[in-house]
Design a protein around this motif. Structure first.
Motif, PDB file in Angstrom:
ATOM      1  N   GLY A  55       0.761  -1.277   0.007  1.00 32.65           N
ATOM      2  CA  GLY A  55       0.075   0.177  -0.019  1.00 32.65           C
ATOM      3  C   GLY A  55       0.812   1.422   0.129  1.00 32.65           C
ATOM      4  N   ASP A  78       0.650  -1.488  -4.799  1.00 28.28           N
ATOM      5  CA  ASP A  78      -0.541  -0.526  -4.334  1.00 28.28           C
ATOM      6  C   ASP A  78      -1.787  -0.887  -5.392  1.00 28.28           C
ATOM      7  OD1 ASP A  78      -0.894   2.080  -2.569  1.00 28.28           O
ATOM      8  OD2 ASP A  78      -2.423   1.833  -3.913  1.00 28.28           O
ATOM      9  N   ILE A  79      -2.991  -0.751  -4.920  1.00 31.53           N
ATOM     10  CA  ILE A  79      -3.983  -1.006  -5.723  1.00 31.53           C
ATOM     11  C   ILE A  79      -4.506   0.006  -6.631  1.00 31.53           C
ATOM     12  CG2 ILE A  79      -5.906  -0.383  -4.164  1.00 31.53           C
ATOM     13  CD1 ILE A  79      -7.258  -3.093  -4.645  1.00 31.53           C
ATOM     14  N   SER A  80      -3.965   1.177  -6.270  1.00 33.06           N
ATOM     15  CA  SER A  80      -4.669   2.416  -6.740  1.00 33.06           C
ATOM     16  C   SER A  80      -3.531   3.120  -7.820  1.00 33.06           C
ATOM     17  CB  SER A  80      -4.457   3.671  -5.717  1.00 33.06           C
ATOM     18  OG  SER A  80      -4.482   4.875  -6.315  1.00 33.06           O
ATOM     19  N   LEU A  83      -2.254   6.649  -7.454  1.00 32.01           N
ATOM     20  CA  LEU A  83      -1.231   6.730  -6.625  1.00 32.01           C
ATOM     21  C   LEU A  83       0.137   6.308  -7.183  1.00 32.01           C
ATOM     22  CD1 LEU A  83      -2.946   6.586  -3.232  1.00 32.01           C
ATOM     23  CD2 LEU A  83      -1.277   8.286  -3.957  1.00 32.01           C
ATOM     24  N   ASP A 105      -3.779  -5.829  -6.205  1.00 29.57           N
ATOM     25  CA  ASP A 105      -4.331  -6.080  -4.635  1.00 29.57           C
ATOM     26  C   ASP A 105      -3.090  -6.949  -3.839  1.00 29.57           C
ATOM     27  OD1 ASP A 105      -5.664  -6.908  -2.510  1.00 29.57           O
ATOM     28  OD2 ASP A 105      -7.423  -7.071  -3.794  1.00 29.57           O
ATOM     29  N   ALA A 106      -2.805  -6.432  -2.859  1.00 28.16           N
ATOM     30  CA  ALA A 106      -1.709  -7.197  -2.109  1.00 28.16           C
ATOM     31  C   ALA A 106      -2.261  -8.407  -1.614  1.00 28.16           C
ATOM     32  CB  ALA A 106      -1.078  -6.231  -0.967  1.00 28.16           C
ATOM     33  N   ARG A 122       3.144   1.863   5.863  1.00 26.75           N
ATOM     34  CA  ARG A 122       2.821   3.151   6.299  1.00 26.75           C
ATOM     35  C   ARG A 122       1.359   3.361   6.084  1.00 26.75           C
ATOM     36  NH1 ARG A 122       5.283   8.753   5.225  1.00 26.75           N
ATOM     37  NH2 ARG A 122       3.831   9.214   3.584  1.00 26.75           N
TER      38      ARG A 122
HETATM   39  C1  LIG Z   1      -3.581   5.590   3.889  1.00 29.03           C
HETATM   40  S1  LIG Z   1      -3.028   5.289   2.277  1.00 29.03           S
HETATM   41  C2  LIG Z   1      -1.353   5.216   2.520  1.00 29.03           C
HETATM   42  C3  LIG Z   1      -0.306   5.304   1.558  1.00 29.03           C
HETATM   43  C4  LIG Z   1       1.008   5.323   1.739  1.00 29.03           C
HETATM   44  N1  LIG Z   1       1.736   4.051   2.333  1.00 29.03           N
HETATM   45  C5  LIG Z   1       1.601   6.453   2.457  1.00 29.03           C
HETATM   46  O1  LIG Z   1       2.109   6.590   3.652  1.00 29.03           O
HETATM   47  O2  LIG Z   1       1.484   7.734   1.807  1.00 29.03           O
HETATM   48  C6  LIG Z   1      -3.403   3.488   1.803  1.00 29.03           C
HETATM   49  C7  LIG Z   1      -2.729   2.831   0.414  1.00 29.03           C
HETATM   50  O3  LIG Z   1      -3.347   1.551   0.527  1.00 29.03           O
HETATM   51  C8  LIG Z   1      -3.264   1.247  -0.815  1.00 29.03           C
HETATM   52  N2  LIG Z   1      -4.540   0.094  -0.615  1.00 29.03           N
HETATM   53  C9  LIG Z   1      -5.795  -0.190  -0.120  1.00 29.03           C
HETATM   54  N3  LIG Z   1      -6.093  -1.600  -0.394  1.00 29.03           N
HETATM   55  C10 LIG Z   1      -4.876  -2.137  -1.081  1.00 29.03           C
HETATM   56  C11 LIG Z   1      -4.885  -3.559  -1.220  1.00 29.03           C
HETATM   57  N4  LIG Z   1      -5.632  -4.296  -1.241  1.00 29.03           N
HETATM   58  N5  LIG Z   1      -3.444  -3.674  -1.928  1.00 29.03           N
HETATM   59  C12 LIG Z   1      -2.668  -2.915  -2.202  1.00 29.03           C
HETATM   60  N6  LIG Z   1      -2.603  -1.430  -1.698  1.00 29.03           N
HETATM   61  C13 LIG Z   1      -3.905  -1.355  -1.050  1.00 29.03           C
HETATM   62  C14 LIG Z   1      -4.153   2.498  -1.133  1.00 29.03           C
HETATM   63  O4  LIG Z   1      -4.390   2.476  -2.494  1.00 29.03           O
HETATM   64  C15 LIG Z   1      -3.222   3.457  -0.491  1.00 29.03           C
HETATM   65  O5  LIG Z   1      -2.402   3.868  -1.340  1.00 29.03           O
END
Ligand SMILES: C[S@@+](CC[C@H](N)C(=O)[O-])C[C@H]1O[C@@H](n2cnc3c(N)ncnc32)[C@H](O)[C@@H]1O
Length: 274
Positions: A55, A78-80, A83, A105-106, A122
């Motif tokens: 993520g 990351d899934i986005s 981003l 998707d992790a 994070r």
């Molecule tokens: C609160 S943000 C934190 C982003 C980054 N770690 C930071 O500190 O700036 C949460 C992140 O988790 C990613 N995310 C949510 N579900 C996910 C999944 N199933 N697999 C991978 N990434 C995911 C979102 O796309 C987003 O970028």
């Protein structure tokens, strides 16, 4: 993308929420920066480590890991899409040729078995549709003896600065709460240490340690700037100037030479794959 399960949460990160984080990555990084030392101390990344950042969002922690693992490999997942586009554009391939990104998707991505020494995140591990399944999948990618270092939000205490101030902003703006809908539930899904331990043990991790850290997050240069940022996160009807002034008054006591600082807590979680 691997495993593009269409959930409301995944849609949010590929829609308005992800776009907002991509556009305002500098601000989000500033909010979270206070916790980076604790996360990286827990991760203890070595020069030759192979690191997975789950993520990773716009990738600041992926790049910070890249500087630490200067002779290793670092992958952000990351899934986005918005981003990851931002993460790629911010990563200098000449300076960090060993840093790369995967749109997936992790919970479902087929990570190469035993490919990582360290997994960091994070605030990217709360959003899984099924936490145990996701961490079981991630565990497959971690070598025996490899480790996790994760940051998860603590539940905001009712009298905690951030929760109290944001709650008052939401009320003034006519919102139910500062973060809406399924995303709010997902954000809070790993806020209890007992749940974190249960999930990681269920996925086969050992030596789970959960430590609380409290810091002050920067929400803006000054109170009006922080109000503008707050409202940009939750688009809705235009908020009248008088209401904006009331909202700024809520934040005025938290203004400092370093901006509007609101106290908040996180858990720094470490664990080991046996
Ligand atoms: C609160 S943000 C934190 C982003 C980054 N770690 C930071 O500190 O700036 C949460 C992140 O988790 C990613 N995310 C949510 N579900 C996910 C999944 N199933 N697999 C991978 N990434 C995911 C979102 O796309 C987003 O970028």
């Amino acid at each position: 993308m691997t495993g593009s399960g269409s959930t409301a949460v995944a849609d949010a990160w590929n829609g308005p929420v992800g776009a907002h984080w991509a556009e305002h990555h500098t601000r989000y990084d500033a909010m979270l920066a206070e916790f980076d030392d604790a996360l990286f101390a827990a991760a203890s990344i070595g020069e030759r480590d192979r690191v997975l950042d789950v993520g990773c969002g716009s990738g600041l922690t992926t790049r910070l890991a890249g500087h630490r693992a200067a002779r290793g490999q670092v992958t952000g997942v990351d899934i986005s899409a918005p981003l990851l586009d931002r993460a790629r554009s911010l990563t200098d391939g000449r300076e960090l040729p060993h840093v790369g990104y995967v749109l997936a998707d992790a919970r479902l991505h087929p990570f190469p078995a035993g490919a990582y020494d360290v997994v960091i995140s994070r605030g990217g591990v709360m959003f899984f549709a099924d936490h145990v399944a996701a961490f079981t999948n991630i565990a497959r990618g971690v070598r025996a003896g490899g480790r996790l270092a994760l940051l998860c939000p603590q539940p905001g205490l009712p009298d905690g600065e951030e929760r109290a101030a944001l709650g008052r902003l939401a009320a003034l703006a006519g919102q139910d709460r500062p973060v809406q809908g399924e995303l709010a539930a997902a954000m809070a899904s790993l806020s209890e240490p007992s749940r974190i331990r249960e999930v990681l043990a269920g996925a086969g991790f050992a030596d789970v340690d959960v430590n609380g850290e409290t810091r002050r997050s920067c929400w803006g240069r000054d109170a009006p700037d922080a109000v503008g940022f707050y409202l940009s996160r939750t688009p809705g009807p235009t908020v009248p100037d008088a209401t904006r002034r009331e909202m700024a008054a809520v934040l005025r006591p938290y203004e400092s030479g370093r901006g509007v600082l609101l106290g908040a807590g996180v858990w720094i979680v470490t664990a080991r794959r046996p």
